[in-house]
Design a protein around this motif. Sequence first.
Motif, PDB file in Angstrom:
ATOM      1  N   ARG A  41       1.091  -1.165  -0.025  1.00  0.00           N
ATOM      2  CA  ARG A  41       0.043  -0.096  -0.029  1.00  0.00           C
ATOM      3  C   ARG A  41       0.825   1.174  -0.133  1.00  0.00           C
ATOM      4  O   ARG A  41       1.804   1.501   0.790  1.00  0.00           O
ATOM      5  CB  ARG A  41      -1.060  -0.136   1.011  1.00  0.00           C
ATOM      6  N   ASN A  93      -5.812   2.124  -6.351  1.00  0.00           N
ATOM      7  CA  ASN A  93      -6.767   1.446  -5.584  1.00  0.00           C
ATOM      8  C   ASN A  93      -7.845   2.603  -5.458  1.00  0.00           C
ATOM      9  O   ASN A  93      -8.876   2.075  -5.689  1.00  0.00           O
ATOM     10  CB  ASN A  93      -6.084   1.153  -4.205  1.00  0.00           C
ATOM     11  N   GLN A 119      -5.912   4.216   7.328  1.00  0.00           N
ATOM     12  CA  GLN A 119      -5.395   3.297   6.453  1.00  0.00           C
ATOM     13  C   GLN A 119      -3.797   3.039   6.895  1.00  0.00           C
ATOM     14  O   GLN A 119      -3.209   3.954   6.982  1.00  0.00           O
ATOM     15  CB  GLN A 119      -5.633   3.462   5.122  1.00  0.00           C
ATOM     16  N   TYR A 121      -0.345   2.173   5.277  1.00  0.00           N
ATOM     17  CA  TYR A 121       0.392   2.301   4.306  1.00  0.00           C
ATOM     18  C   TYR A 121       1.972   1.913   4.586  1.00  0.00           C
ATOM     19  O   TYR A 121       2.516   2.149   5.879  1.00  0.00           O
ATOM     20  CB  TYR A 121       0.412   3.794   3.812  1.00  0.00           C
TER      21      TYR A 121
END
Length: 359
Positions: A41, A93, A119, A121
Amino acid sequence: MSVLKRVNVVRRSLMHYLTKNIGKPRTEQNIVLVDKNEVRRVLICRPNARLGNLLLITPLVQEVTDMFPNCKVDLFVKGALALVIFGNYQNINKVIGLPKKPFSNLFQYLNVWISIKRQNYDIAINVDQNSSSGRLAVQFSNAKYKFYGDSNDESQLLKNDYDHIAKYPVYNFRNYLTKLGLAKSNKIIAPIDLRLSSSEIVEGKKILTDLVQNSKRTICIFTYATGAKCLPEEWWENFYTQLKEEYKDYNIIEILPVENVSQIGFQAPTFYSKDIREIGSVIANADLFIGADSGIMHLASAVQTPTIGLFSVSNLKKYEPYDNCSIGIDINLHTKKDYVKIINSILNNGKLSTIGQAI
């Protein structure tokens, strides 16, 4: 200058002062990235809504996905245009878009920052080191590795194209990766790329054919630009007259801006659309694009059409189109004969070195 513009200037200056040192004390020297295939990510931050600025990050996106083939990229931008620009990028994404008017959409604005924080990463990247919001987003993110976009003195000295706004973020990121134990890449930096599909290009050809009603080669012009970058009507009138005289065997069509204005009084056949990909598909079927520094100039470059950028006030080294026999020229330094030499070099499939010799 209006009151609102003055407020924005003060706001940007204040934010730059408050955020310029974010990330500076932090160093990741000697922290080794064990396996680049484990990077899954990535967050790329370019909180800007302009067409040109979003297209200009496509080389960095390509660099990141080539370096980390298993990764998915989230883009932190402004507005919704990135959804259109990156529609055919498989590794994207999601697009996290700040509202263009945050105080009018406060809930949406706060929700964007919350989504970044939630999120996890592997890497967060700020594209422009002078972007206050970009630096804040990287700092705010839950990323293991954080790159704030800071420049690299070595690259500035060694790379003659370092000043280009699409290229120096790539050079800076490559340098940052050496701090994580990765070898520095010496690959040629990727072109700006809209990644039109074959079906989009075919549709663009149909639109162009319907417009010109013949099989001659086509030159596209774009006579508009914002502010001081917009060349006067007199300049364009003279240039258009010269084009018609020199290139009688070509179609010359004008791509119109969203404002639906023309610096040549709509003398040429015109194409108007608000669909960025449709505009790109038409330009992709032309043999040459000529226009001043603008988002549409970068769009022409992004569909791999040879592009001549006309510069009068902008920093040519920073914004000129590149690749595919494209070039930027300073109109203050060249004559009508120079333009003809340059155009002929491109239309006759000249090499970049030949085009350089023409000016």
